[in-house]
Design a protein around this motif. Structure first.
Motif, PDB file in Angstrom:
ATOM      1  N   MET A 212       0.761  -1.264   0.022  1.00  0.00           N
ATOM      2  CA  MET A 212       0.030   0.063   0.071  1.00  0.00           C
ATOM      3  C   MET A 212       0.889   1.131   0.005  1.00  0.00           C
ATOM      4  O   MET A 212       0.435   2.359  -0.570  1.00  0.00           O
ATOM      5  N   LEU A 213       2.129   1.122   0.404  1.00  0.00           N
ATOM      6  CA  LEU A 213       2.871   2.453   0.413  1.00  0.00           C
ATOM      7  C   LEU A 213       3.334   2.698  -0.824  1.00  0.00           C
ATOM      8  O   LEU A 213       3.358   3.849  -1.358  1.00  0.00           O
ATOM      9  N   ASP A 214       3.905   1.774  -1.731  1.00  0.00           N
ATOM     10  CA  ASP A 214       4.343   2.193  -2.985  1.00  0.00           C
ATOM     11  C   ASP A 214       3.323   1.902  -4.243  1.00  0.00           C
ATOM     12  O   ASP A 214       3.845   2.163  -5.209  1.00  0.00           O
ATOM     13  N   GLY A 215       2.375   1.155  -4.032  1.00  0.00           N
ATOM     14  CA  GLY A 215       1.553   0.736  -5.256  1.00  0.00           C
ATOM     15  C   GLY A 215       0.266   1.697  -5.086  1.00  0.00           C
ATOM     16  O   GLY A 215      -0.085   2.364  -4.163  1.00  0.00           O
ATOM     17  N   GLU A 216      -0.679   1.540  -6.388  1.00  0.00           N
ATOM     18  CA  GLU A 216      -1.846   2.149  -6.359  1.00  0.00           C
ATOM     19  C   GLU A 216      -2.954   1.309  -5.496  1.00  0.00           C
ATOM     20  O   GLU A 216      -2.897  -0.045  -5.447  1.00  0.00           O
ATOM     21  N   VAL A 217      -3.595   1.889  -4.532  1.00  0.00           N
ATOM     22  CA  VAL A 217      -4.118   1.453  -3.407  1.00  0.00           C
ATOM     23  C   VAL A 217      -5.177   0.287  -3.947  1.00  0.00           C
ATOM     24  O   VAL A 217      -5.089  -0.793  -3.424  1.00  0.00           O
ATOM     25  N   MET A 218      -6.003   0.593  -4.928  1.00  0.00           N
ATOM     26  CA  MET A 218      -7.023  -0.217  -5.268  1.00  0.00           C
ATOM     27  C   MET A 218      -6.552  -1.500  -6.030  1.00  0.00           C
ATOM     28  O   MET A 218      -7.023  -2.854  -5.703  1.00  0.00           O
ATOM     29  N   ARG A 219      -5.452  -1.417  -6.700  1.00  0.00           N
ATOM     30  CA  ARG A 219      -4.931  -2.394  -7.420  1.00  0.00           C
ATOM     31  C   ARG A 219      -4.178  -3.506  -6.585  1.00  0.00           C
ATOM     32  O   ARG A 219      -4.401  -4.426  -6.616  1.00  0.00           O
ATOM     33  N   VAL A 220      -3.599  -2.905  -5.469  1.00  0.00           N
ATOM     34  CA  VAL A 220      -2.903  -3.892  -4.649  1.00  0.00           C
ATOM     35  C   VAL A 220      -4.057  -4.287  -3.863  1.00  0.00           C
ATOM     36  O   VAL A 220      -3.811  -5.669  -3.340  1.00  0.00           O
ATOM     37  N   LEU A 221      -5.030  -3.775  -3.509  1.00  0.00           N
ATOM     38  CA  LEU A 221      -6.018  -4.361  -2.413  1.00  0.00           C
ATOM     39  C   LEU A 221      -6.908  -5.321  -3.155  1.00  0.00           C
ATOM     40  O   LEU A 221      -7.237  -6.404  -2.569  1.00  0.00           O
TER      41      LEU A 221
END
Length: 292
Positions: free
Chosen positions: A88-97
């Motif tokens: 979540m720190l380095d990626g797009e929030v929704m794609r990672v989630l």
């Protein structure tokens, strides 16, 4: 009494989902202020562990009856929490989630293997929908296979796999108290993160944190402590495949927060992938063979 416990469990899991849908933001604030994700994870989970053990009493006496779950649960839950934060720190929030929420796909096999939950046709549908959602979301024709495209997305995917395993282990470990399960998760997260920092030579980051940020780190520790107790109670009193459905509300909270706090929005492919993955999660509550 059983029905009341289930109602409390449902409310608790939705509340915990809200916490997890928003908690990435203070970690990003800390990271921007110079407190790395690993350093923040070690400190916040150490705070949570200290407070939790203080409230739980002599919880470690259960170690003698924990068995192999007492070792595997802290490891899987530990990486689930650390991988989630780093992704979540380095990626797009929704794609990672969304990659994290491929957990129902992994739960299909794990619940069969470890809980002996007999699957019906819904189990196969869950697997198919989850895979279809991932392929649609990740497919980039010029990049080849639809794999996660960066380290943050791999963190999200692997954290979801670990989450699914931890979810199933919590359900199986009905001989252990909620307090013990929560404490082992905090300990596992702090230890795995500290070990990673040692291997990577990053322990100096813990010594360079400004005292000005310890109030926020402490507050996060308290929130994590409370959320863990709530989650373990919910997972203990609800079937593993149904618990994941309640966690889906995290996607709503996270999407709203990502839009207003990080200026992120999903494209058409991400939306289609999200619909498929959410559909799989909703269907996962009917995976046991006793359901029609």
């Amino acid at each position: 009494m059983a029905s009341k416990q289930k109602v409390v469990a449902v409310i608790g899991l939705v509340t915990a989902a809200m916490v997890w849908g928003l908690i990435w933001y203070p970690y990003r604030v800390l990271d921007a202020a110079g407190v790395s994700g690993m350093a923040a994870t070690v400190i916040t989970y150490t705070f949570a562990l200290s407070l939790g053990v203080l409230l739980s009493g002599s919880v470690w006496r259960e170690w003698r009856v924990a068995g192999w779950i007492g070792i595997l649960l802290p490891l899987t839950a530990g990486w689930s929490n650390l991988g989630y934060v780093l992704g979540m720190l380095d990626g797009e929030v929704m794609r990672v989630l969304l990659l994290f929420y491929l957990a129902p796909l992994w739960t299909v096999g794990l619940s069969r293997l470890l809980l002996n939950e007999q699957l019906n046709r819904y189990g196969y549908a869950v697997a198919a929908l989850s895979l279809a959602g991932a392929i649609v979301m990740l497919w980039e024709p010029h990049l080849g296979w639809p794999w996660p495209q960066n380290q943050a997305e791999w963190f999200g995917l692997s954290a979801g796999l670990s989450f699914a395993l931890a979810n199933v282990l919590v359900r199986r470990a009905d001989h252990l108290s909620v307090n013990y399960k929560s404490s082992s998760i905090w300990l596992g997260t702090a230890l795995i993160t500290m070990l990673a920092m040692l291997v990577m030579g990053r322990t100096h980051e813990l010594l360079s944190i400004s005292p000005d940020y310890f109030w926020l780190l402490g507050l996060l520790g308290v929130v994590l402590c409370a959320a863990s107790f709530i989650v373990q109670f919910g997972l203990t009193h609800l079937p593993a495949n149904q618990s994941i459905v309640l966690f889906l509300s995290e996607l709503v909270f996270a999407a709203i927060a990502a839009y207003f706090l990080a200026g992120e929005s999903m494209g058409v492919r991400e939306i289609i992938g999200a619909v498929l993955i959410v559909s799989a999660s909703l269907m996962s509550g009917k995976m046991q063979s006793g359901d029609s």
